[in-house]
Design an enzyme around this catalytic site. Sequence first.
Site, PDB file in Angstrom:
ATOM      1  N   TRP A 145     -47.448 -11.233 -21.540  1.00  0.00           N
ATOM      2  CA  TRP A 145     -46.420 -10.775 -22.483  1.00  0.00           C
ATOM      3  C   TRP A 145     -46.648 -11.429 -23.839  1.00  0.00           C
ATOM      4  CZ3 TRP A 145     -43.994  -6.685 -21.036  1.00  0.00           C
ATOM      5  CH2 TRP A 145     -42.911  -6.219 -21.793  1.00  0.00           C
ATOM      6  N   ASP A 201     -43.101 -11.735 -32.864  1.00  0.00           N
ATOM      7  CA  ASP A 201     -41.925 -11.236 -33.574  1.00  0.00           C
ATOM      8  C   ASP A 201     -40.947 -10.563 -32.604  1.00  0.00           C
ATOM      9  OD1 ASP A 201     -43.449  -8.944 -32.995  1.00  0.00           O
ATOM     10  OD2 ASP A 201     -42.722  -7.906 -34.765  1.00  0.00           O
ATOM     11  N   GLU A 204     -42.167  -8.021 -30.345  1.00  0.00           N
ATOM     12  CA  GLU A 204     -43.093  -8.548 -29.332  1.00  0.00           C
ATOM     13  C   GLU A 204     -44.522  -8.082 -29.541  1.00  0.00           C
ATOM     14  OE1 GLU A 204     -40.591  -7.043 -25.811  1.00  0.00           O
ATOM     15  OE2 GLU A 204     -40.343  -9.212 -25.731  1.00  0.00           O
ATOM     16  N   GLU A 205     -44.898  -7.843 -30.795  1.00  0.00           N
ATOM     17  CA  GLU A 205     -46.233  -7.304 -31.057  1.00  0.00           C
ATOM     18  C   GLU A 205     -47.062  -8.173 -31.987  1.00  0.00           C
ATOM     19  OE1 GLU A 205     -45.218  -3.480 -32.615  1.00  0.00           O
ATOM     20  OE2 GLU A 205     -44.914  -2.600 -30.636  1.00  0.00           O
ATOM     21  N   GLU A 429     -32.889   3.948 -26.371  1.00  0.00           N
ATOM     22  CA  GLU A 429     -33.463   3.069 -27.385  1.00  0.00           C
ATOM     23  C   GLU A 429     -33.809   3.859 -28.640  1.00  0.00           C
ATOM     24  OE1 GLU A 429     -37.693   1.640 -27.088  1.00  0.00           O
ATOM     25  OE2 GLU A 429     -36.674  -0.284 -26.773  1.00  0.00           O
TER      26      GLU A 429
END
Length: 626
Positions: A145, A201, A204-205, A429
């Site tokens: 992750w 960030d 998550e990238e 989302e």
Amino acid sequence: MPAISKLLAATALLTTANASILKTIELEKFIKAENKIAIQGVLDNIGPNGVKVPGAGRGLVIASPSKYNPDYFFTWTRDAALTFKTLIDDFLFGNTALKPYIEDYIYSQAVLQTVSNPSGTLLPNGGGLGEPKYMADGSRYNGNWGRPQRDGPPLRATAMIQYANYLVQNGEKDRVKTEIWPIIANDLAYVGHYWNASGFDLWEEVYGSSFFTTQVQYRSLVEGETLASALGLPVPAWTSQTPQILCFLQSYWNGKFYTATINTNADRIHVDANTVLGPIAVFDPSAPCDSPSLQPCNPKSLANFKVFVDTFRNSTLYPINAGIPAGKGIALGRYPEDIYFNGNPWYLITLGSAEFLYDVAATYLKQGSITITSTSLPFFKEIYPLARQGTFGRLHPAFYVLIASIRSYADSFVSVSQKYTPANGMMAEQFLKVEPFAPISAANLTWSFASFVGMNHRRQNHLPESWLPKKSVSVPAVCQPGSVRGTYAPATAAGAPNITTPCVSNILFKVNASTYYGENIYVVGNSPTFGNGNLDNAYPLLSSNYTNERPLWYAVVPLETPSDGSSALRYKFVRQQDCGQDWILEDGEERVIEVPKCVSDGSEDVLGEVDEAFRGQGGRSGGCEN
Ligand SMILES: *[C@@H]1O[C@H](CO)[C@@H](O)[C@H](O)[C@H]1NC(C)=O
Ligand SMILES: *[C@@H]1O[C@H](CO)[C@@H](O)[C@H](O)[C@H]1NC(C)=O
Ligand SMILES: *[C@@H]1O[C@H](CO)[C@@H](O)[C@H](O)[C@H]1NC(C)=O
Ligand SMILES: *[C@@H]1O[C@H](CO)[C@@H](O)[C@H](O)[C@H]1NC(C)=O
Ligand SMILES: *[C@@H]1O[C@H](CO)[C@@H](O)[C@H](O)[C@H]1NC(C)=O
Ligand SMILES: *[C@@H]1O[C@H](CO)[C@@H](O)[C@H](O)[C@H]1NC(C)=O
């Protein structure tokens, strides 16, 4: 003008006014109904009794009930903290039924802080606090992750500080001191320790530094210091870092907008919603608009807002926004290069942008004046073409016109989200940027619902407590890197297990392994950290330095003593694919290293290094790309 055309013009005006009043009534009706649905939508996703999330632990916020395409059936520290920040707001504005949920949240986070995970452990270095997500029952998540993420601890501290302040004002100071402060103290120690280290960030990238993260870190330390003082505690060591975080925060401004991510080689223009979500997360209605905390009403934040929104006015990028004129709300996404589900508008960003504008209007109203600078003029001109530079007090005719224009601009973003919310009020989302503009990605997203409730509070002029000190803060003349080593302890009075410092040897594992998108490399071996031979508990390596030239997977692994008591650690590299394929064990011989004697003094020194090449079976593409 002949009388008759005057009359016609007046009628036309009246008709427009009627239409706009009707529209407003319709919007009010929608907001009232949707707010109820949204609060219930949030509660349905919280354990142990949330009806949509059976199996979730007590007080844990599940991101979405969706378990497939995408699987969001986890608890994220950031999403949970932002959700509870809003629920605590709702509680403070009178929804007393939320109290048991808040109490469960406090318990859950005290326990979660002690769960050892692939980002580390609580003791002795706090590294584990940077873990972004856990299983729905609160156990560690072992998948590869984007970790660590350094916005979770400050956001959690901020949520808890709102509640702690309320308890202190209501005679429960001792309880705050013994039960809640220890949780907050761990998170703030983490901020002081790691604010100047890279992390992923909020999306998550991107690995580097994120505007959003730095901004929420700053807030947490400021209000944490105030709370410590109210509790009569000594001044915490991390307070020395606060001015430096503020200094660092200023450096994201590039003269036109906030560069959303820095210290990274991500190939982007760095225009990103994180720079709008940051200011609303640190909103203080009493802060002056030129405060370096970069409030929504800061001229730089307004200029940035316009750059961000204009990026999505591009109908090649976002066909959904075709034909919408300047000055009217549009559908907004994360950043223009987004490819996740092909890159679409998000409810929480469209609503967050409305919230941003309500915050701006609320501040002007509270402070009784509006200053338009050369930096913010383009923002104002878009919604009020006659705008010019200057300061306009309550008595100036422009004052209320400007406030009404900002609020009606905000309403138009809410109307966009209304337009794309299905009749049952459920918010996913995202919604498609192209026909049929239908909801997509995770259904019933907790953060989407929470963003609606948060927006509605600001729309109703329900303002949060001020968190900035009355005396103005100043930015150091020169920014310095920094860190203060934190001290950490389990918050046992709130229910955390009384864990002790593990004895570990830090070893750097590196392996060259070419992988397809969606494949991950793990280590499995005869130590608890390596899952004691159990593939399901194998240790994930990081791909953040991976390139075609150097297909590197690596991690600094805190190794406990091998379970057979020897100092020889036997391990294998394994390949796994995220889309349901079986694990692929490396064939060939098992590898062995001698593990140096473990240390329990919390040293971060790396005591050994492994540098290998993956010699096993090659991977398959497996269709993970979609
Ligand atoms: C989302 O909520 C709706 C309405 O309650 C429900 O029908 C649907 O199954 C839910 N979706 C998921 C993934 O839980
Ligand atoms: C650390 O702080 C310095 C000074 O503000 C800054 O120049 C640098 O980019 C920061 N690095 C990270 C990773 O935060
Ligand atoms: C509009 O979006 C398209 C597609 O992403 C892009 O190629 C183009 O450069 C954008 N135009 C402007 C003016 O930014
Ligand atoms: C936790 O363990 C430590 C060391 O074993 C002990 O000193 C301390 O009293 C314990 N705390 C609680 C609350 O049990
Ligand atoms: C990964 O990249 C970072 C930043 O370039 C560097 O500091 C670090 O040493 C690299 N780690 C490894 C294991 O190569
Ligand atoms: C890993 O790849 C790099 C770059 O190609 C190479 O320099 C290095 O020797 C490789 N390491 C091993 C153990 O094969």
